[in-house]
Design a protein around this motif. Sequence first.
Motif, short mmCIF file in Angstrom:
data_model
loop_
_atom_site.label_atom_id
_atom_site.label_comp_id
_atom_site.label_asym_id
_atom_site.label_seq_id
_atom_site.Cartn_x
_atom_site.Cartn_y
_atom_site.Cartn_z
N ASP A 64 0.64 -1.13 0.35
CA ASP A 64 -0.20 -0.38 -0.15
C ASP A 64 0.82 1.18 0.49
OD1 ASP A 64 -2.66 -1.78 -0.47
OD2 ASP A 64 -2.46 -1.58 2.37
N PHE A 65 1.43 1.16 1.00
CA PHE A 65 3.09 2.11 1.21
C PHE A 65 3.90 2.49 0.06
CE2 PHE A 65 2.24 1.94 5.05
CZ PHE A 65 1.78 3.29 5.78
N ALA A 66 4.55 1.42 -1.22
CA ALA A 66 4.16 0.94 -2.29
C ALA A 66 4.11 2.84 -3.89
CB ALA A 66 5.06 -0.10 -2.69
N LYS A 67 2.16 1.71 -3.06
CA LYS A 67 1.29 2.51 -4.45
C LYS A 67 1.21 4.40 -3.93
CE LYS A 67 -1.25 -1.84 -4.93
NZ LYS A 67 -2.34 -2.95 -4.84
N ALA A 68 1.12 4.08 -2.54
CA ALA A 68 1.34 5.92 -2.41
C ALA A 68 2.54 5.95 -1.32
CB ALA A 68 -0.48 5.63 -2.05
N PRO A 69 3.02 6.89 -1.81
CA PRO A 69 4.41 7.16 -1.30
C PRO A 69 3.88 8.47 0.33
CG PRO A 69 4.97 8.01 -3.07
CD PRO A 69 3.74 6.08 -3.89
N THR A 70 2.90 9.50 -0.54
CA THR A 70 2.73 10.33 0.27
C THR A 70 2.32 9.31 1.44
OG1 THR A 70 1.17 10.40 -0.64
CG2 THR A 70 2.53 11.94 -1.70
N ASP A 71 1.61 8.35 1.32
CA ASP A 71 0.99 8.12 3.23
C ASP A 71 1.63 7.55 3.54
OD1 ASP A 71 -2.51 8.29 1.63
OD2 ASP A 71 -1.94 5.91 0.79
N LYS A 72 3.01 7.06 3.12
CA LYS A 72 3.85 7.15 4.03
C LYS A 72 4.50 7.82 4.76
CE LYS A 72 7.76 5.60 2.57
NZ LYS A 72 9.46 5.00 1.88
N HIS A 73 4.95 9.25 3.58
CA HIS A 73 5.03 10.27 4.59
C HIS A 73 4.07 10.99 5.81
CE1 HIS A 73 6.78 14.42 5.06
NE2 HIS A 73 5.15 15.52 4.55
N SER A 74 3.13 11.09 5.55
CA SER A 74 1.80 11.34 6.30
C SER A 74 2.19 10.35 7.57
CB SER A 74 0.14 10.81 5.83
OG SER A 74 -0.17 12.17 4.40
N LEU A 75 2.49 8.79 7.60
CA LEU A 75 2.24 8.16 8.33
C LEU A 75 3.64 8.62 9.76
CD1 LEU A 75 2.39 5.74 9.96
CD2 LEU A 75 3.25 4.24 9.05
N ALA A 76 4.43 9.29 8.56
CA ALA A 76 5.85 9.35 9.17
C ALA A 76 5.40 11.40 10.39
CB ALA A 76 7.21 9.49 8.31
N LEU A 77 4.71 11.48 9.39
CA LEU A 77 4.65 13.09 10.02
C LEU A 77 3.55 12.64 11.89
CD1 LEU A 77 3.22 15.01 6.98
CD2 LEU A 77 5.71 14.99 8.77
N GLU A 78 2.74 11.57 11.41
CA GLU A 78 2.13 10.90 12.66
C GLU A 78 2.98 10.51 13.97
OE1 GLU A 78 -2.09 9.06 12.17
OE2 GLU A 78 -2.22 9.28 10.23
N LYS A 126 12.67 13.89 -0.05
CA LYS A 126 12.46 14.45 -1.02
C LYS A 126 10.75 15.23 -0.77
CE LYS A 126 14.50 11.86 -4.71
NZ LYS A 126 14.06 10.34 -5.95
N GLN A 127 10.43 14.99 -0.13
CA GLN A 127 8.89 15.14 0.63
C GLN A 127 9.61 16.14 2.51
OE1 GLN A 127 5.32 12.50 0.46
NE2 GLN A 127 6.84 11.05 -0.50
N VAL A 128 9.99 16.32 2.48
CA VAL A 128 10.52 16.94 3.68
C VAL A 128 10.61 18.82 3.11
CG1 VAL A 128 11.87 17.68 5.22
CG2 VAL A 128 11.61 15.41 4.79
N ASP A 129 10.28 19.54 3.60
CA ASP A 129 10.50 20.69 3.49
C ASP A 129 10.73 20.96 5.13
OD1 ASP A 129 8.84 21.26 4.78
OD2 ASP A 129 6.92 21.90 3.69
N GLU A 130 11.00 22.57 4.45
CA GLU A 130 12.07 23.60 4.93
C GLU A 130 10.80 23.29 6.90
OE1 GLU A 130 14.23 28.10 6.00
OE2 GLU A 130 13.15 27.83 4.68
N GLY A 131 10.05 23.77 6.39
CA GLY A 131 8.98 23.69 8.02
C GLY A 131 9.25 22.52 8.81
#
Length: 218
Positions: free
Chosen positions: A35-49, A69-74
């Motif tokens: 599931d995370f392979a198909k939607a890497p943004t979900d993995k990023h969201s999980l990391a934030l949680e 690659k999805q990490v921003d300055e904030g």
Amino acid sequence: NVEGMARFGINPDKTFGIQIPVLRQMAKEIEKDPDFAKAPTDKHSLALELWDSGYHEARILATMIDDYKQVDEGQMDTWVANFDSWDVCDQCIMNLFEDADMAWDKAVEWSAKDEEFVKRAGFVVMARLAVSDKKAEDEKFNKFFPIIKQEAHDERNFVKKAVNWALRQIGKRNINLNKRAIRVGEEIEKQDSKAAKWIAKDALRELQSEPVQRRLKK
């Protein structure tokens, strides 16, 4: 485990006592999840949680699964401001932040901050870039030397160890940076500060050692 971690200077608050190899295995299992392979943004969201949970090991796991690659300055500034232990700081830099586009700028910015673990983060980034960024030119590291020299007076244990780490790693990168690092170390040793003298003596011992000199001259 928590008691043992506390003896090594790791904050025991909101800590489960889970060891790093176990967390790495968990991260591998998450990486393999289709599931995370198909939607890497979900993995990023999980990391934030995981990070927002405030738990020690959850935050380390977050650094292992997030995508730089999805990490921003904030996110970088928020997470660094949350550091309350040297191991969370180091794991976050090594697992994630050292690969971010802003890493070079953040090394300079954070090293000028007053907060102990924010300042440490700046020097850990310097140390890690010296190891991981194989293509970086010497001039980029030369810009770190005045900062290392300026902040070498900081007596706080986790700061001075990071300053020392940065000086040693940059000085082991190649022969030219080694010569510059040794000169900077000798200048730091002259400072009227116990921390500076410790940083310099420890770094010079390694940078001038026969094994390091032999490897660099090859």
